[in-house]
Design an enzyme around this catalytic site. Structure first.
Site, short mmCIF file in Angstrom:
data_model
loop_
_atom_site.label_atom_id
_atom_site.label_comp_id
_atom_site.label_asym_id
_atom_site.label_seq_id
_atom_site.Cartn_x
_atom_site.Cartn_y
_atom_site.Cartn_z
CG ASP A 1 -2.13 1.14 1.23
OD1 ASP A 1 -2.61 1.27 2.11
OD2 ASP A 1 -2.40 1.52 -0.07
CE LYS B 1 -0.69 3.53 -4.09
NZ LYS B 1 -0.66 2.78 -2.54
CG ASP C 1 -5.29 -0.28 -1.35
OD1 ASP C 1 -5.28 0.89 -0.68
OD2 ASP C 1 -6.42 -0.52 -1.62
CG ASN C 2 -4.47 2.21 -3.57
OD1 ASN C 2 -3.41 2.07 -2.70
ND2 ASN C 2 -5.63 2.67 -3.36
CD GLU D 1 -8.28 4.80 -0.29
OE1 GLU D 1 -8.69 3.67 -0.64
OE2 GLU D 1 -7.01 5.29 -0.13
O1 LIG Z 1 -0.07 7.09 -2.72
C1 LIG Z 1 -0.83 6.28 -2.07
N1 LIG Z 1 -0.30 5.60 -1.19
C2 LIG Z 1 1.34 5.58 -1.08
C3 LIG Z 1 1.73 6.29 -0.05
C4 LIG Z 1 2.82 6.89 -0.04
C5 LIG Z 1 3.52 7.50 1.06
O2 LIG Z 1 3.45 6.75 2.03
C6 LIG Z 1 4.62 5.98 2.18
C7 LIG Z 1 5.59 7.08 1.63
O3 LIG Z 1 5.84 7.41 2.86
C8 LIG Z 1 4.74 8.01 1.02
O4 LIG Z 1 4.95 9.28 1.28
C9 LIG Z 1 -2.26 6.24 -2.10
C10 LIG Z 1 -3.04 7.41 -3.08
C11 LIG Z 1 -4.35 7.25 -3.11
N2 LIG Z 1 -4.98 8.09 -3.75
O5 LIG Z 1 -6.29 8.21 -4.13
O6 LIG Z 1 -4.27 9.00 -4.47
C12 LIG Z 1 -5.09 6.19 -2.59
C13 LIG Z 1 -4.45 5.12 -1.81
O7 LIG Z 1 -5.20 4.17 -1.05
C14 LIG Z 1 -3.27 5.34 -1.59
O8 LIG Z 1 -2.50 4.23 -0.75
MG LIG Z 2 -3.76 2.70 -0.64
#
Ligand SMILES: O=C(NC/C=C/[C@H]1OC[C@H](O)[C@@H]1O)c1cc([N+](=O)[O-])cc(O)c1O
Ligand SMILES: [Mg+2]
Length: 215
Positions: free
Chosen positions: A141, A144, A169-170, A199
């Site tokens: 998660d 990506k 996820d995603n 979500e």
């Molecule tokens: O980027 C996403 N997750 C990655 C997270 C990235 C951040 O967390 C780990 C790292 O520190 C970074 O700064 C994400 C983005 C969306 N979205 O709708 O943009 C929806 C989701 O469920 C997601 O996990």
């Molecule tokens: Mg996610």
């Protein structure tokens, strides 16, 4: 300076949830994200699919890539059998700081090892540092574009073995096209898509469950 969204999410947990009650922490975060501010937790709809897969698998060794505020960490940890080992990796120190408090509020700090740093740096060190031989479940998660390289690195390090389940996820939104192509086309994975929604929205998204069949 103004608080960050993760800090505001933590305030909502502290204001609404009951200390030591994981479900109340989950409910407080979902309420905050649905009614106050959207945040990128796996959420309640995909979270229920995650729950059922954790219950079915009853994993002993779990790895989560991308802790964020600890929402999915709490969802998973609350369902693990006694003696299970759960490592969650988070790159962003501010997210990690909030996640530690969310996990603590749920009373699950003894079940979770939150490790700060980049997944690519930590994956090769998990075996010698934590004495883990393989993972039964990996929840992806984080960034990506990191899903595929990290999966390959986990394979190379022997941390993915016959029967390991990857849950991503995603895979639709924001999307992980190279990862999806890999697990769906590889003869070494049996992959299936659990259709759901991004979500707290009506946008399509889903979880991809991929079982490693061995080399
Ligand atoms: O980027 C996403 N997750 C990655 C997270 C990235 C951040 O967390 C780990 C790292 O520190 C970074 O700064 C994400 C983005 C969306 N979205 O709708 O943009 C929806 C989701 O469920 C997601 O996990
Ligand atoms: Mg996610």
């Amino acid at each position: 300076t103004r608080k960050s969204r993760p800090q505001r999410l933590l305030k909502a947990v502290e204001g609404k949830a009951t200390l030591g009650d994981p479900q109340s922490v989950i409910t407080a975060i979902d309420h905050f994200c649905r009614h106050k501010e959207w945040a990128m937790n796996v959420g309640d709809e995909k979270g229920s699919i995650l729950d059922s897969l954790v219950i079915e698998l009853s994993p002993v060794n779990v790895l989560e890539l991308g802790t964020y505020c600890g929402y999915s960490t709490v969802r998973i940890a609350r369902l693990l059998p006694p003696g299970a080992r759960f490592i969650t990796l988070e790159f962003n120190p501010d997210y990690a700081a909030v996640a530690r408090q969310v996990i603590g509020w749920a009373g699950l700090e003894d079940k979770v090892q939150l490790v700060e740093g980049a997944s690519g740096d930590w994956i090769p060190r998990l075996r010698e540092h934590f004495g883990v031989q393989m993972f039964d479940l990996v929840f992806l998660d984080h960034w990506k574009d990191q899903y595929l390289p990290d999966t390959k690195q986990l394979e190379e390090c022997g941390l993915i073995q016959k029967g390991t389940v990857l849950l991503a996820d995603n895979v639709i939104c924001p999307g992980t096209p190279d990862y999806l192509k890999y697990v769906r086309n590889s003869p070494h994975y049996d992959s299936r898509y659990y259709r759901s929604h991004l979500e707290y929205t009506k946008v399509e998204d889903g979880l991809e469950k991929s079982v490693f069949l061995g080399f």
